[in-house]
Write a protein that holds these residues in place. Structure first.
Motif, PDB file in Angstrom:
ATOM      1  N   SER A  39       0.852  -1.136  -0.171  1.00  0.00           N
ATOM      2  CA  SER A  39      -0.070   0.002   0.025  1.00  0.00           C
ATOM      3  C   SER A  39       1.023   1.041  -0.017  1.00  0.00           C
ATOM      4  O   SER A  39       1.523   1.542   0.853  1.00  0.00           O
ATOM      5  N   TYR A  40       0.794   2.096  -1.039  1.00  0.00           N
ATOM      6  CA  TYR A  40       1.669   3.350  -1.229  1.00  0.00           C
ATOM      7  C   TYR A  40       0.779   4.281  -0.911  1.00  0.00           C
ATOM      8  O   TYR A  40      -0.427   4.676  -1.272  1.00  0.00           O
ATOM      9  N   PRO A  41       1.423   5.508  -0.404  1.00  0.00           N
ATOM     10  CA  PRO A  41       0.804   6.829  -0.193  1.00  0.00           C
ATOM     11  C   PRO A  41       0.721   7.489  -1.542  1.00  0.00           C
ATOM     12  O   PRO A  41       0.890   6.998  -2.394  1.00  0.00           O
ATOM     13  N   THR A  42      -0.103   8.556  -1.462  1.00  0.00           N
ATOM     14  CA  THR A  42      -0.487   9.383  -2.718  1.00  0.00           C
ATOM     15  C   THR A  42       0.881   9.758  -3.059  1.00  0.00           C
ATOM     16  O   THR A  42       1.990  10.126  -2.381  1.00  0.00           O
ATOM     17  N   CYS A  43       0.973  10.292  -4.590  1.00  0.00           N
ATOM     18  CA  CYS A  43       1.887  10.585  -5.276  1.00  0.00           C
ATOM     19  C   CYS A  43       2.024  12.264  -5.285  1.00  0.00           C
ATOM     20  O   CYS A  43       1.156  12.707  -5.502  1.00  0.00           O
ATOM     21  N   GLY A  44       3.434  12.610  -4.903  1.00  0.00           N
ATOM     22  CA  GLY A  44       3.595  14.112  -4.786  1.00  0.00           C
ATOM     23  C   GLY A  44       4.244  14.299  -6.330  1.00  0.00           C
ATOM     24  O   GLY A  44       4.169  13.300  -7.188  1.00  0.00           O
ATOM     25  N   LYS A  45       4.721  15.248  -6.518  1.00  0.00           N
ATOM     26  CA  LYS A  45       5.608  15.559  -7.643  1.00  0.00           C
ATOM     27  C   LYS A  45       6.694  14.506  -7.831  1.00  0.00           C
ATOM     28  O   LYS A  45       7.284  14.137  -6.743  1.00  0.00           O
ATOM     29  N   LEU A  46       6.664  13.502  -8.947  1.00  0.00           N
ATOM     30  CA  LEU A  46       7.474  12.332  -8.826  1.00  0.00           C
ATOM     31  C   LEU A  46       8.820  12.652  -9.338  1.00  0.00           C
ATOM     32  O   LEU A  46       8.984  13.038 -10.445  1.00  0.00           O
ATOM     33  N   VAL A  47       9.957  12.162  -8.628  1.00  0.00           N
ATOM     34  CA  VAL A  47      11.163  12.149  -9.152  1.00  0.00           C
ATOM     35  C   VAL A  47      11.968  10.652  -9.125  1.00  0.00           C
ATOM     36  O   VAL A  47      11.468   9.752  -8.367  1.00  0.00           O
ATOM     37  N   SER A  48      12.610  10.360 -10.223  1.00  0.00           N
ATOM     38  CA  SER A  48      13.136   8.811 -10.086  1.00  0.00           C
ATOM     39  C   SER A  48      14.825   9.020 -10.580  1.00  0.00           C
ATOM     40  O   SER A  48      15.234   9.885 -11.196  1.00  0.00           O
ATOM     41  N   SER A  49      15.240   7.964 -10.220  1.00  0.00           N
ATOM     42  CA  SER A  49      16.600   7.756 -10.981  1.00  0.00           C
ATOM     43  C   SER A  49      16.419   7.264 -12.217  1.00  0.00           C
ATOM     44  O   SER A  49      15.128   7.028 -12.661  1.00  0.00           O
ATOM     45  N   PRO A  50      17.365   7.526 -13.218  1.00  0.00           N
ATOM     46  CA  PRO A  50      17.107   7.189 -14.667  1.00  0.00           C
ATOM     47  C   PRO A  50      17.247   5.706 -14.888  1.00  0.00           C
ATOM     48  O   PRO A  50      17.076   5.130 -15.977  1.00  0.00           O
ATOM     49  N   THR A 165      16.339   0.149   3.651  1.00  0.00           N
ATOM     50  CA  THR A 165      14.884  -0.305   3.662  1.00  0.00           C
ATOM     51  C   THR A 165      14.877  -1.338   2.509  1.00  0.00           C
ATOM     52  O   THR A 165      15.634  -1.267   1.841  1.00  0.00           O
ATOM     53  N   ALA A 166      13.828  -2.222   2.751  1.00  0.00           N
ATOM     54  CA  ALA A 166      13.545  -3.307   1.820  1.00  0.00           C
ATOM     55  C   ALA A 166      13.129  -2.789   0.339  1.00  0.00           C
ATOM     56  O   ALA A 166      12.802  -1.670   0.337  1.00  0.00           O
ATOM     57  N   ASN A 167      13.398  -3.613  -0.492  1.00  0.00           N
ATOM     58  CA  ASN A 167      12.691  -3.309  -2.030  1.00  0.00           C
ATOM     59  C   ASN A 167      11.176  -2.869  -1.731  1.00  0.00           C
ATOM     60  O   ASN A 167      10.504  -3.708  -1.423  1.00  0.00           O
ATOM     61  N   GLY A 168      10.866  -1.873  -2.476  1.00  0.00           N
ATOM     62  CA  GLY A 168       9.531  -1.506  -2.434  1.00  0.00           C
ATOM     63  C   GLY A 168       9.007  -0.773  -1.444  1.00  0.00           C
ATOM     64  O   GLY A 168       7.845  -0.304  -1.375  1.00  0.00           O
ATOM     65  N   HIS A 169      10.061  -0.604  -0.439  1.00  0.00           N
ATOM     66  CA  HIS A 169       9.397   0.156   0.973  1.00  0.00           C
ATOM     67  C   HIS A 169      10.208   1.416   0.953  1.00  0.00           C
ATOM     68  O   HIS A 169      11.096   1.748   0.178  1.00  0.00           O
ATOM     69  N   GLY A 170      10.003   2.011   2.152  1.00  0.00           N
ATOM     70  CA  GLY A 170      10.722   3.339   2.410  1.00  0.00           C
ATOM     71  C   GLY A 170       9.962   4.220   3.376  1.00  0.00           C
ATOM     72  O   GLY A 170       9.655   3.793   4.361  1.00  0.00           O
ATOM     73  N   PHE A 171       9.982   5.541   3.400  1.00  0.00           N
ATOM     74  CA  PHE A 171       9.627   6.181   4.478  1.00  0.00           C
ATOM     75  C   PHE A 171       8.812   7.598   3.903  1.00  0.00           C
ATOM     76  O   PHE A 171       9.073   8.061   2.831  1.00  0.00           O
ATOM     77  N   VAL A 172       8.048   8.035   4.522  1.00  0.00           N
ATOM     78  CA  VAL A 172       7.006   9.296   4.488  1.00  0.00           C
ATOM     79  C   VAL A 172       7.637  10.158   5.482  1.00  0.00           C
ATOM     80  O   VAL A 172       7.964   9.911   6.652  1.00  0.00           O
ATOM     81  N   THR A 173       8.131  11.405   4.780  1.00  0.00           N
ATOM     82  CA  THR A 173       8.884  12.295   5.665  1.00  0.00           C
ATOM     83  C   THR A 173       8.482  13.691   5.656  1.00  0.00           C
ATOM     84  O   THR A 173       7.672  14.047   4.576  1.00  0.00           O
ATOM     85  N   GLU A 174       9.133  14.480   6.487  1.00  0.00           N
ATOM     86  CA  GLU A 174       8.731  15.927   6.278  1.00  0.00           C
ATOM     87  C   GLU A 174      10.077  16.359   6.310  1.00  0.00           C
ATOM     88  O   GLU A 174      11.054  16.134   7.298  1.00  0.00           O
ATOM     89  N   PHE A 175      10.441  17.690   5.606  1.00  0.00           N
ATOM     90  CA  PHE A 175      11.770  18.166   5.248  1.00  0.00           C
ATOM     91  C   PHE A 175      11.558  19.718   5.541  1.00  0.00           C
ATOM     92  O   PHE A 175      10.390  20.373   4.756  1.00  0.00           O
ATOM     93  N   ASP A 176      12.314  20.277   6.643  1.00  0.00           N
ATOM     94  CA  ASP A 176      11.701  21.608   6.905  1.00  0.00           C
ATOM     95  C   ASP A 176      12.956  22.523   6.231  1.00  0.00           C
ATOM     96  O   ASP A 176      13.138  23.706   6.598  1.00  0.00           O
ATOM     97  N   GLY A 177      13.761  22.004   5.117  1.00  0.00           N
ATOM     98  CA  GLY A 177      14.792  22.586   4.432  1.00  0.00           C
ATOM     99  C   GLY A 177      16.207  22.567   5.076  1.00  0.00           C
ATOM    100  O   GLY A 177      17.080  22.652   4.485  1.00  0.00           O
ATOM    101  N   LYS A 178      16.216  21.911   6.417  1.00  0.00           N
ATOM    102  CA  LYS A 178      17.464  21.324   7.070  1.00  0.00           C
ATOM    103  C   LYS A 178      17.778  20.038   7.481  1.00  0.00           C
ATOM    104  O   LYS A 178      18.258  19.465   7.403  1.00  0.00           O
TER     105      LYS A 178
END
Length: 186
Positions: A39-50, A165-178
């Motif tokens: 189950s994945y969260p909603t997508c923001g602006k999407l960035v990917s490795s090539p 983190t395992a394949n297909g998994h990861g983190f939902v985070t908040e970034f404050d610029g620092k």
């Protein structure tokens, strides 16, 4: 700013526990099947490795969103270890030196770990600068890329390998610029 980090799905190399960095492997059938049940969260602006494995993962998870591709977010070049696993490398004295270094030593004929980490952090910051008006970004990248960014920005501070983190998994985070704060795991 909300930032989600998702590691690409499994490849054959991942299944065989190989060092797969610059090798442009596609997802394995098992990797594709595993992505379908997470189950994945909603997508923001999407960035990917090539790399294929990231682009395929992004397309499978977020089929209606075209990713912005960032070259700097590629996985590490493992040099002479590329495509080999720990069993195949077990008699290589250079591999033992790398293990003895705690994974901080140079990869023979590959990328220096500190150079790799800096490249990932610089790539991440470049994406943030290019998309400064976005409220939510989603990165589909490599395990090492995520670990590099999290080691540099995440609070509380942890070591590089603590952010695995395992394949297909990861983190939902908040970034404050620092700082990056994990709000949930995927």
């Amino acid at each position: 700013m909300r930032i989600d980090f998702i590691r690409h799905g499994k490849t054959e190399g991942n299944l065989e526990m190989r060092y797969i960095g610059r090798t442009d492997e596609p997802l394995s059938f098992a990797g594709i099947a595993e992505l379908a049940v997470i189950s994945y969260p909603t997508c923001g602006k999407l960035v990917s490795s090539p790399m294929k494995r990231c682009l395929q993962t992004a397309e499978l998870i977020f089929p209606d969103t075209a990713p912005v591709v960032c070259e700097a977010l590629k996985e590490c070049d493992f040099g002479d270890f590329e495509g080999r696993n720990y069993i195949e490398l077990s008699l290589d004295s250079r591999y033992q030196r790398w293990i003895d270094s705690g994974g901080e030593g140079a990869f023979p004929n590959g990328e220096l770990p500190d150079d790799f980490k800096k490249r990932c952090v610089d790539g991440f910051l470049s994406c943030i600068a290019d998309m400064y008006d976005a409220e939510h970004l989603t990165f589909v990248v490599h395990g090492g890329t995520i670990m590099s960014i999290m080691e540099h920005f995440a609070v509380p501070k942890k070591s590089y390998y603590d952010w695995h983190t395992a394949n297909g998994h990861g983190f939902v985070t908040e970034f404050d610029g620092k700082n990056i704060t994990v709000t949930e795991k995927i």
